[in-house]
Every structure is written in C-alpha cells, then in structure tokens.
Write a protein that holds these residues in place. Structure first.
Motif, short mmCIF file in Angstrom:
data_model
loop_
_atom_site.label_atom_id
_atom_site.label_comp_id
_atom_site.label_asym_id
_atom_site.label_seq_id
_atom_site.Cartn_x
_atom_site.Cartn_y
_atom_site.Cartn_z
N THR A 113 0.83 -1.21 0.00
CA THR A 113 0.00 0.00 0.00
C THR A 113 0.87 1.26 0.00
O THR A 113 1.83 1.37 0.77
N CYS A 114 0.51 2.18 -0.87
CA CYS A 114 1.24 3.46 -0.94
C CYS A 114 0.56 4.45 -0.01
O CYS A 114 -0.66 4.64 -0.07
N ASP A 115 1.32 5.07 0.86
CA ASP A 115 0.76 6.02 1.82
C ASP A 115 0.31 7.32 1.15
O ASP A 115 -0.31 8.16 1.79
N HIS A 116 0.64 7.50 -0.11
CA HIS A 116 0.23 8.71 -0.81
C HIS A 116 -1.12 8.50 -1.49
O HIS A 116 -2.07 9.23 -1.23
N CYS A 117 -1.23 7.49 -2.34
CA CYS A 117 -2.48 7.27 -3.08
C CYS A 117 -3.35 6.21 -2.41
O CYS A 117 -4.47 5.97 -2.85
N HIS A 118 -2.85 5.59 -1.38
CA HIS A 118 -3.57 4.58 -0.60
C HIS A 118 -4.05 3.38 -1.40
O HIS A 118 -4.96 2.70 -0.98
N TYR A 122 -0.09 -4.57 -7.08
CA TYR A 122 1.22 -5.17 -7.22
C TYR A 122 2.23 -4.10 -7.65
O TYR A 122 2.01 -3.33 -8.57
N ARG A 123 3.32 -4.02 -6.95
CA ARG A 123 4.43 -3.14 -7.32
C ARG A 123 5.72 -3.93 -7.20
O ARG A 123 5.83 -4.81 -6.35
N LYS A 124 6.66 -3.59 -8.04
CA LYS A 124 7.97 -4.25 -7.96
C LYS A 124 8.70 -3.82 -6.69
O LYS A 124 9.50 -4.55 -6.14
N ASN A 142 5.82 6.08 -8.40
CA ASN A 142 5.15 7.17 -9.13
C ASN A 142 4.66 8.29 -8.23
O ASN A 142 4.47 9.41 -8.68
N CYS A 143 4.42 7.95 -6.96
CA CYS A 143 3.90 8.96 -6.04
C CYS A 143 5.00 9.67 -5.25
O CYS A 143 4.73 10.66 -4.56
N LEU A 144 6.19 9.13 -5.35
CA LEU A 144 7.27 9.65 -4.50
C LEU A 144 7.48 11.15 -4.68
O LEU A 144 7.57 11.90 -3.72
ZN LIG Z 1 0.83 6.06 -4.55
#
Ligand SMILES: [Zn+2]
Length: 414
Positions: A113-118, A122-124, A142-144
């Motif tokens: 889970t990305c804390d930016h886009c929630h 699957y991510r590498k 991508n959200c960094l």
């Molecule tokens: Zn994100």
C-alpha cells in the motif's frame, strides 16, 4: 539520524585507491547535492600475520591504517530522506536499507500500500522514507515525487545509492581482495614476501611462472609464496597442504637473505640499462607486493643469488691468480708445443687493419697471448682446450702480470 560516521581498518596497499575512489564519489556528491565525505586517518600500525591455520607467517608484518570516513547525511527533500527499498517476494519482503539506518520491523511484513495514493496493488518495489520529525512513510515510485513535494524524487534514491557506495567503499578497502582493474588489492609486506620466496627456493628450487605454465607439476615460486601467506583457501588449499606436509617454514637465514636481496635491488642505479633490473628495482622499492608485481619480486632472490655467485666466481678467480701468479713459459725465439685453454678473443683496430688478440692460460694459470690477423672464431671457443705449436716472441708484462707472447701459431689438436 545524526552524521554518518564509520571507521575502517585498511591495509596500507589500498590507501591510494581508497583516496582516489573517494575523490570520484565526492565529485558525484557535488552534483547530487550530498555533503562530501572526508577521509581521516586515526592511526597507523603493524601486525604480525597469521594464515588461516593460525600459523604465524614469519617474518610478516602488515601495515594498516585505521581510517574514519565521515559524511553528513544527504540533503533532505522537504524534510524527508530515503530509508529503504522494499521488494515483495513470495517468501516475504526484502528490505534494502540505505546504509546504517534502522528500518522499522513492520516493513518486513507490510503490504504494498502506498501512503500517498492509498492503493494496494502489485508493485515491484516501494520506498520507505522518513521525515525529520521521525515519521515513516511507504510510497510507490510514481507517487514519491508528489509525496515529498519535489519534482526530483529520484534524487532521493540517487543520494541513497551514493551513500551505499560510500559505505561499500570503506568495506571494500578493508577486505582488499578485489584484485585487478581499479579494484582493491591484497598487498603483502615486501621483505616478508621475499623471505617466503627465499624459503620456497631453498626447499623446492626456483621456478618462474613461465616455466610453471609448461606443467612441471608444481607451482611457480611466486605463487607458492602467495599460497603460504594467504593460507588454505579455495584453489590454494591443495598447494598449501603440500607445503605444510613438506614442513615448509621461513627461517632466520631466509629472512637474512631476503633482507640482503631487497637492499641490493633497491640500490640498483635508476639509470641501469637492463629493463628487468630497472623493474626489479622499482617493484622492490615498494613497501608492499601486490598480485600483479609478485612475479618480478619473487625473481629477486634468484637474481640476487646469481649476482652473489658472479661476484664469488670473480673473487675466486682473483684469489687463484694471486695464489698462483702467471709465469713465463717457453724460451724466447724457440718453437714449442703448448696445451692451452682459450680464455677469450678481442678485436683490435690497428694501423694495418683489424687484428685479433687471443688469450689463453695453461693448467698452471700462466697467461699466453697470440696476436693474429686471422679470426678463427676463437671467441666461440672460450673454455676449450687446444694444442698449439708456436714460437715464443716475447716474455712481457701487462698490469703487473707476466705474459708470454707467441707468434706463428698452428693448431695441432682441438
Ligand atoms: Zn501512490
């Protein structure tokens, strides 16, 4: 996190490379906006060297530098700094920390889970970043950039990689087993290495790498010495075991021989004609031997022994001459038969063209000289014995030595 600070113990042979590589890293640091790292020598010391079996590789002493590589941490972007990359695998997360940082344990089992886009897809990989206030966040690639409020999120990664390399540099320099190319090398103290070569030559005889390549069933002297100092590792194992079984050891006489040989090589004049001797002088003048110049340094003992032998042969010859000085032979004006050993032939440029001066000695060390206008290729017959019929022309003296000059010589027998 406070300043990164690490100390490393670096063999002397690697200090030059360490400094050069640090310069390269610092050039990149300036582009990345990282604070440049600084190398500080804390102390120098020497140790005795034991091989893998704990046997002291007498008389080895290796020189070390204890150094500190200091660097302020990389510039933060909007208060955030890069901490780790997390790569999911079927067996769990692989965490690649940016150096010495502490990565909270929960990231071992975290999902993607990305804390930016929630979103949890699957991510590498995801990145763990930490704010100055201590907070952590896990963000997708991508959200960094959006998350840290900077267009150069990749910059964070580049900086962390730079930090990784910097830390790797100290560790590499400590290990010193890279070898070849621009990598770090293992170096061995010159006197000690030569002493081991001397012992190897005493026990097994000299063998060059070229000769060893033709498969004579054992290792070259240079490699035997290397095996002994490195210890039973990898492909050295069998060779080491052989030497150990043979009771290989370095004795006081080997140490003394090595010391004399190194001193001799270091005193070879810098303008010496012979390239081999020049290289020998250069390689022997270094404090440490590396794999690359070990061949020439190993040949030092052999070269020195040859030199000692040459001097000894000359000394014996001089002594023999002094003990049994040359006397005149035959009678002036009389023709006689002489059995002589050919000493040498030199060309003389005279008013009437070239003549050849052939020197002989008889078995009583008496010197006989023949000046001939013919070159019978006497130079090639040095050391041979001939029977000559000749007329004694003169009983003369040259540099205090009595010499018999002959003429009209005819070879009766070879
Ligand atoms: Zn994100």
């Amino acid at each position: 996190m406070s300043d990164e600070q690490r100390t490393f113990t670096v063999p002397a042979v690697n200090m030059g490379r360490l400094r050069a590589k640090l310069d390269d890293l610092n050039k990149r640091a300036r582009k990345l906006g990282c604070v440049e790292a600084e190398l500080r020598v804390l102390r120098e010391y020497e140790t005795t060297v034991r091989n893998e079996l704990g046997i002291e590789v007498y008389p080895y002493r290796r020189k070390w530098y204890e150094v500190e590589i200091l660097n302020a941490e990389p510039v933060r972007l909007s208060g955030w700094r890069f901490i780790a990359t997390i790569e999911p695998t079927e067996a769990g997360n692989i965490i690649r920390a940016a150096g010495d940082v502490e990565v909270p344990q929960r990231y071992r089992t975290s999902d993607m889970t990305c804390d930016h886009c929630h979103s949890n897809r699957y991510r590498k990989e995801v990145f763990v970043i930490q704010h100055e206030d201590g907070r952590y966040a896990q963000v997708g690639r991508n959200c960094l950039a959006d998350f840290v409020g900077s267009t150069s999120a990749e910059h964070l990664v580049a900086q962390s990689q730079w930090l990784d390399e910097l830390r790797g540099l100290g560790e590499e320099a400590e290990e010193g087993f890279g070898g070849g190319g621009g990598g770090f090398e293992r170096g061995e103290e010159t006197f000690g290495y030569v002493a081991i070569c001397a012992a190897a030559i005493r026990m097994y005889g000299w063998l060059s790498r070229t000769e060893a390549r033709y498969g004579v069933g054992r290792q070259a002297t240079a490699d035997q010495a290397w095996v002994w100092v490195v210890g039973p590792m990898g492909y050295n194992k069998d060779a080491f075991a052989d030497m150990e079984r043979d009771g290989f050891s370095v004795g006081q006489a080997d140490v003394e021989l090595a010391t004399k040989a190194v001193e001799w090589a270091r005193a070879i004049p810098a303008d010496v004609q012979n390239d081999y001797l020049y290289n020998l002088r250069t390689a022997s003048s270094l404090d440490e031997v590396t794999g690359r110049n070990s061949g020439i340094v190993a040949s030092l003992v052999q070269a020195y022994l040859r030199e000692v032998e040459r001097i000894e042969v000359e000394r014996r010859k001089r002594e023999a001459e002094e003990a049994n000085p040359s006397e005149w032979v035959g009678e002036v004006g009389k023709r006689d038969v002489f059995t002589l050993n050919v000493v040498g032939c030199i060309e003389l440029q005279g008013d009437y063209g070239i003549t050849y001066m052939i020197r002989f000695t008889d078995d009583d060390n008496n010197v006989v000289v023949w000046r001939s206008s013919n070159n019978f290729n006497w130079a090639h017959d040095t050391g041979h014995t001939v029977v000559l019929k000749a007329t004694v022309k003169q009983h003369g003296e040259y540099k205090g030595q009595k010499q018999t000059y002959i003429t009209r010589a005819a070879v009766i027998e070879w």
